[in-house]
Design an enzyme around this catalytic site. Structure first.
Site, mmCIF file in Angstrom:
data_model
loop_
_atom_site.group_PDB
_atom_site.id
_atom_site.type_symbol
_atom_site.label_atom_id
_atom_site.label_comp_id
_atom_site.label_asym_id
_atom_site.label_seq_id
_atom_site.Cartn_x
_atom_site.Cartn_y
_atom_site.Cartn_z
ATOM 1 N N ASN A 9 29.034 18.468 23.461
ATOM 2 C CA ASN A 9 27.924 18.336 24.398
ATOM 3 C C ASN A 9 28.545 18.049 25.759
ATOM 4 O OD1 ASN A 9 25.703 17.621 25.890
ATOM 5 N ND2 ASN A 9 25.198 15.787 24.714
ATOM 6 N N TRP A 10 28.660 19.097 26.547
ATOM 7 C CA TRP A 10 29.337 18.943 27.848
ATOM 8 C C TRP A 10 28.521 18.107 28.826
ATOM 9 C CZ3 TRP A 10 31.726 24.339 29.568
ATOM 10 C CH2 TRP A 10 32.676 24.745 28.610
ATOM 11 N N LYS A 11 27.246 17.918 28.554
ATOM 12 C CA LYS A 11 26.340 17.229 29.487
ATOM 13 C C LYS A 11 26.421 17.910 30.861
ATOM 14 C CE LYS A 11 26.652 13.186 26.619
ATOM 15 N NZ LYS A 11 26.525 11.760 26.469
ATOM 16 N N HIS A 95 17.970 14.696 22.827
ATOM 17 C CA HIS A 95 19.098 13.803 23.103
ATOM 18 C C HIS A 95 18.565 12.522 23.753
ATOM 19 C CE1 HIS A 95 22.712 12.148 24.922
ATOM 20 N NE2 HIS A 95 23.379 12.838 24.020
ATOM 21 N N GLU A 97 19.486 10.919 26.191
ATOM 22 C CA GLU A 97 19.404 10.982 27.658
ATOM 23 C C GLU A 97 18.141 11.718 28.102
ATOM 24 O OE1 GLU A 97 23.402 12.443 28.179
ATOM 25 O OE2 GLU A 97 24.125 10.502 27.472
ATOM 26 N N GLU A 167 22.722 9.564 16.650
ATOM 27 C CA GLU A 167 23.468 9.067 17.805
ATOM 28 C C GLU A 167 22.931 7.700 18.222
ATOM 29 O OE1 GLU A 167 25.492 12.560 19.999
ATOM 30 O OE2 GLU A 167 23.604 12.133 20.972
ATOM 31 N N GLY A 173 28.906 7.271 25.025
ATOM 32 C CA GLY A 173 29.638 7.140 26.286
ATOM 33 C C GLY A 173 30.132 5.743 26.577
ATOM 34 N N SER A 212 30.776 8.292 21.047
ATOM 35 C CA SER A 212 32.194 7.921 21.184
ATOM 36 C C SER A 212 33.042 8.365 19.999
ATOM 37 C CB SER A 212 32.345 6.419 21.439
ATOM 38 O OG SER A 212 31.663 6.057 22.633
ATOM 39 N N GLY A 233 30.509 14.113 23.071
ATOM 40 C CA GLY A 233 30.319 14.157 24.518
ATOM 41 C C GLY A 233 31.663 14.162 25.225
ATOM 42 N N GLY A 234 32.094 13.002 25.675
ATOM 43 C CA GLY A 234 33.303 12.878 26.495
ATOM 44 C C GLY A 234 34.508 13.638 25.952
HETATM 45 P P1 PGA Z 1 29.940 10.584 23.734
HETATM 46 O O1 PGA Z 1 28.529 11.338 23.799
HETATM 47 O O2 PGA Z 1 30.796 11.295 22.710
HETATM 48 O O3 PGA Z 1 30.502 10.697 25.129
HETATM 49 O O4 PGA Z 1 29.654 9.165 23.347
HETATM 50 C C1 PGA Z 1 27.908 11.843 22.637
HETATM 51 C C2 PGA Z 1 26.574 12.447 22.998
HETATM 52 O O5 PGA Z 1 25.863 11.879 23.822
HETATM 53 O O6 PGA Z 1 26.197 13.522 22.466
#
Ligand code: PGA
Length: 252
Positions: A9-11, A95, A97, A167, A173, A212, A233-234
């Site tokens: 997930n590049w966001k 998600h 977010e 999640e 994050g 994470s 994500g990251g």
């Molecule tokens: P993260 O994000 O790996 O940076 O914690 C995961 C996500 O929000 O899909």
């Protein structure tokens, strides 16, 4: 046997140039990822580039959100048909977010899931509790409620065409991962909840962990019986880290 899926997930990250470098890196190492499927969920504006670069590769791609509407006066939104036209297989739905920053309700997430399924996309439906909810001991209530909204809308047959991602919001994050035991407990709860409706769907359902996940914790998380890969994500922004998670999830 559920084949693990590791979805990036590049966001809202990247440039044309950094996307090219990242995709080149992932492509170069993808053949060494046995036993897990790889996918990248990218900002809409990169979809054409991603389609051009990944067509014919084993790596799938998708969007990070979609409209519940098929077309019309919805400024800023992107439809399921548009995602399909750019070769997407997946789309992230609900998600945290989106739920938090854009106020998406359980009902809206369910509608988006239905729109994705109707178009033939595979929704990656995200569920998860906040830190406050975990501390209050209502994790299962929250995750169950989020899941039930989708189940009520698309039924267990529909859910069987989805991927679910657990999640925990407090782990996204933050560098704070759920322990494999904490994650497994919720994954088992999700599977049991689906099994109450349809055992075969529950057995085949991929449930990803997100929050994470990194190369150094992926193997341990993915070794748990109900964890079928990750939503990353990251670490999905660094080709070698993303591939290392893919290798760990695939057991190689
Ligand atoms: P993260 O994000 O790996 O940076 O914690 C995961 C996500 O929000 O899909």
């Amino acid at each position: 046997m559920r084949k693990p899926l590791v979805a990036g997930n590049w966001k809202m990250n990247g440039t044309r140039e950094s996307a090219r470098t990242l995709l080149d890196g992932i492509k170069a190492g993808a053949m060494a990822v046995n036993g897990a499927e790889l996918a990248v969920c990218v900002p809409f504006v990169f979809l054409q580039q991603v389609q051009e670069m990944l067509a014919g590769s084993p790596i799938a791609w998708g969007g990070q959100d979609l409209s519940k509407e098929p077309k019309g006066a919805f400024t800023g939104d992107v439809s399921a048909a548009m995602l399909l036209e750019f070769g997407c297989r997946y789309v992230i739905v609900g998600h945290s977010e989106r739920r938090t920053l854009h106020g998406e309700s359980d009902a809206e997430v369910a509608e988006k899931t239905a729109a994705a399924l109707e178009a033939g996309l595979t929704p990656i439906v995200c569920v998860g509790e906040t830190l406050e909810e975990r501390e209050q001991g209502v994790t299962n209530d929250v995750v169950g409620r989020q899941l039930d909204a989708v189940l009520a809308r698309v039924g267990s047959a529909g859910l069987g065409r989805c991927v679910v991602a657990y999640e925990p919001v407090w782990a996204i994050g933050t560098g704070r991962t759920a322990t494999p035991e904490q994650a497994q407990e919720v994954h088992a709860f999700i599977r049991a909840r689906v099994a109450a409706d349809d055992a075969a769907v529950a057995e085949g359902l991929k449930i990803l962990y997100g929050g994470s996940m990194k190369p150094d914790n992926a193997a341990e998380l993915c070794a748990k019986p109900d964890i079928d890969g990750g939503l990353i994500g990251g670490a999905s922004l660094v080709a070698e880290d993303f591939l290392a998670i893919g290798r760990a999830a695939g057991g190689n």
